[in-house]
Scaffold this active site. Structure first.
Site: not given
Length: 285
Positions: A229-230
């Site tokens: 999720d980055e």
């Protein structure tokens, strides 16, 4: 024939003129051009980005155009990508049980609103087989457990290869992809997830948000990378909520935002409007 030229290079005097002059020399008609300089114009370490949409009025192929443009690219140390706007990107959708993002993308594709070459839907649950096959699309059910995850991922990769997929959209696919998986499709996997202030992880995020009395809910669409999720963010949005909304209403509002943000990100990629630079993106209008 409409093409899109995406380029980036150190910011230098004359790069815009040289590129436009080359396109004109190839009897190209520029339809739209947009540019951005990261780090400030003329600053040390500044990087120039540009997206040019143009039509070639001669019979030269895109490969020949790109080969000849290499002289300009070499002069300015450019990274260059040339895309044919008339050729939709071969795409796969991956989903789990939640239907909202899948159904939204299927509707936009079927109506012609979203120009993609949708080739297959892959899911770890069988729930959506009927709707997918009703739209004459292959539905591939590949269940997964903690013990079978490596084998299942190999089967997913084989399915993507079999269908010639270039873009994979995770439409609330509730499995974490391995580093090996995402490394085979760099910046070609788009994921969507809820984003709150504060951020809530784990099960029932909307219930957690309701219990904390949040005033904003939101969603983020980004490229999947090895860092969970980055990855580089493509699109985000939020919606204001109040104490009057219960968990079910909050969840419904959140799903609305998720569908809009994911479709916006997918469309930007399909229209060749995203440039990735390090951990961030430049998304052209």
């Amino acid at each position: 024939m409409s093409h899109v030229l995406l380029l980036s290079c150190p910011d230098r005097f004359g790069v815009v003129a040289a590129t436009a002059e080359f396109i004109a020399g190839e009897r190209g008609n520029i339809i739209h051009a947009e540019q951005y300089v990261k780090g400030g114009v003329g600053g040390d370490g500044s990087v120039f980005f540009q997206r040019i949409e143009f039509e070639l009025t001669n019979d030269r192929s895109a490969a020949d155009f790109l080969a000849d443009f290499q002289t300009v690219a070499d002069r300015f140390a450019m990274n260059v990508d040339l895309r044919d706007n008339s050729v939709p990107i071969p795409t796969a959708i991956m989903c789990s049980k939640q239907p909202h993002c899948l159904y939204d993308l299927l509707t936009r594709w079927r109506s012609g609103e979203m120009q993609m070459d949708l080739r297959v839907v892959i899911s770890n649950h069988p729930d959506h087989r009927d709707i997918v096959e009703h739209m004459d699309l292959p539905f591939v059910h590949l269940p997964v457990t903690k013990d079978t995850k490596p084998q299942q991922e190999s089967e997913v990769l084989a399915t993507l290869a079999e269908h010639g997929v270039e873009l994979t959209v995770m439409a609330r696919y509730m499995q974490i992809l391995s580093d090996n998986f995402v490394s085979r499709h760099p910046m070609r996997i788009i994921n969507i997830h809820h984003s709150f202030l504060p951020a809530f992880v784990g099960a029932n995020p909307y219930r957690q948000a309701h219990e904390r009395g949040v005033k904003l809910i939101g969603a983020t669409a980004h490229y999947a990378t090895a860092d969970l999720d980055e990855g580089p963010i493509i699109a985000q949005d939020t919606a204001h909520v109040t104490h009057r909304e219960n968990v079910q209403q909050l969840t419904a509002r959140g799903r609305d935002v998720e569908t809009l943000v994911l479709s916006r990100a997918v469309r930007a990629h399909l229209e060749h409007k995203v440039a990735v630079h390090g951990h961030r993106t430049i998304v052209y209008s």
